[in-house]
Design a protein around this motif. Structure first.
Motif, mmCIF file in Angstrom:
data_model
loop_
_atom_site.group_PDB
_atom_site.id
_atom_site.type_symbol
_atom_site.label_atom_id
_atom_site.label_comp_id
_atom_site.label_asym_id
_atom_site.label_seq_id
_atom_site.Cartn_x
_atom_site.Cartn_y
_atom_site.Cartn_z
ATOM 1 N N MET A 108 0.820 -1.301 0.083
ATOM 2 C CA MET A 108 0.013 0.082 0.141
ATOM 3 C C MET A 108 0.870 1.236 0.138
ATOM 4 N N ASP A 109 1.902 1.278 0.769
ATOM 5 C CA ASP A 109 2.834 2.587 0.697
ATOM 6 C C ASP A 109 3.446 2.676 -0.771
ATOM 7 N N ARG A 110 3.745 1.608 -1.329
ATOM 8 C CA ARG A 110 4.653 1.978 -2.737
ATOM 9 C C ARG A 110 3.435 2.321 -3.621
ATOM 10 N N LEU A 111 2.154 1.661 -3.859
ATOM 11 C CA LEU A 111 1.187 1.971 -4.131
ATOM 12 C C LEU A 111 0.804 3.566 -4.047
ATOM 13 N N GLN A 112 0.572 3.997 -3.043
ATOM 14 C CA GLN A 112 0.095 5.354 -2.891
ATOM 15 C C GLN A 112 1.263 6.286 -3.356
ATOM 16 N N ASN A 113 2.571 5.939 -3.218
ATOM 17 C CA ASN A 113 3.574 6.760 -3.576
ATOM 18 C C ASN A 113 3.638 6.805 -5.158
ATOM 19 N N LEU A 114 3.383 5.821 -5.749
ATOM 20 C CA LEU A 114 3.383 5.625 -7.338
ATOM 21 C C LEU A 114 2.106 6.821 -7.752
ATOM 22 N N ILE A 115 1.134 6.444 -6.998
ATOM 23 C CA ILE A 115 -0.109 7.446 -7.273
ATOM 24 C C ILE A 115 0.168 8.733 -7.116
ATOM 25 N N GLU A 116 0.855 9.046 -5.868
ATOM 26 C CA GLU A 116 1.113 10.544 -5.832
ATOM 27 C C GLU A 116 2.140 11.039 -6.728
ATOM 28 N N ILE A 117 3.088 10.401 -6.923
ATOM 29 C CA ILE A 117 4.121 10.829 -7.973
ATOM 30 C C ILE A 117 3.559 11.095 -9.232
ATOM 31 N N HIS A 118 2.830 10.221 -9.735
ATOM 32 C CA HIS A 118 2.200 10.331 -11.075
ATOM 33 C C HIS A 118 0.754 11.014 -11.117
ATOM 34 N N GLN A 119 0.569 11.673 -9.952
ATOM 35 C CA GLN A 119 -0.915 12.439 -10.050
ATOM 36 C C GLN A 119 -2.117 11.771 -10.197
#
Length: 191
Positions: A108-119
């Motif tokens: 979940m941390d990785r997914l949230q990070n990816l989602i935020e980085i790529h808006q």
């Protein structure tokens, strides 16, 4: 700065050479157009530059982090699909991360990070903005659109990833005009 460099590229289909020791370079802020007869190798060159094909011989060098997209002569789009849905497919990776996050699957941390980085939280807004920039109506069914407008939908799909999407977009299209028919191929920095 050179984004893409092709050196001594060779490509042949059977005994017919399309590219014979071709050198090519696309620099930042540059737009390139190739016009020629059908079968001259323009689309094949563009497919090599987009990473969809490899030359039989020669080298392709890319700037670090360069992302490329290709829109072919015939857009392979579902005629029953709405423009919004087609353009949304350009954000397939971001939407997959969102779906996994919403299901609670994976890191979940990785997914949230990816989602935020790529808006990714505002993906639908990005689709709407892309449609608006290309003067397209997302509720139009592709089968009702002219060939040129359908091509713009395909371009919008390539442009939709914005933040992490292509730096270079190539497109190949048929020219209608005086004399012999032909194909124009362009490669340019994303506007």
């Amino acid at each position: 700065m050179s984004w893409i460099t092709l050196q001594q590229a060779q490509l042949a289909y059977g005994h017919w050479p399309l590219l014979d020791k071709v050198d090519f370079s696309l620099n930042e802020q540059e737009r390139v157009g190739l016009i020629g007869r059908n079968g001259a190798g323009k689309s094949s060159l563009l497919r090599i530059l987009a990473g969809l094909e490899m030359p039989d011989d020669g080298q392709v060098q890319l700037a670090q982090g360069l992302r490329r997209a290709y829109v072919g002569q015939e857009a392979d789009l579902d005629p029953a699909a709405k423009g919004f849905d087609v353009v949304s497919q350009g954000l397939g990776e971001v939407r997959a991360w969102l779906a996994a996050y919403e299901r609670g699957e994976g890191d979940m941390d990785r997914l949230q990070n990816l989602i935020e980085i790529h808006q990714g939280w505002n993906w639908s807004q990005r689709v709407e903005e892309t449609l608006q920039r290309l003067r397209l109506n997302g509720s139009d069914t592709l089968g009702t659109l002219s060939g040129g407008t359908a091509k713009r939908v395909a371009l919008a799909q390539a442009f939709a990833p914005e933040r992490y999407g292509p730096s270079v977009v190539g497109t190949s299209y048929t020219l209608q005009g005086r004399g012999e028919g032909g194909t124009a191929t362009t490669a340019s920095r994303k506007a």
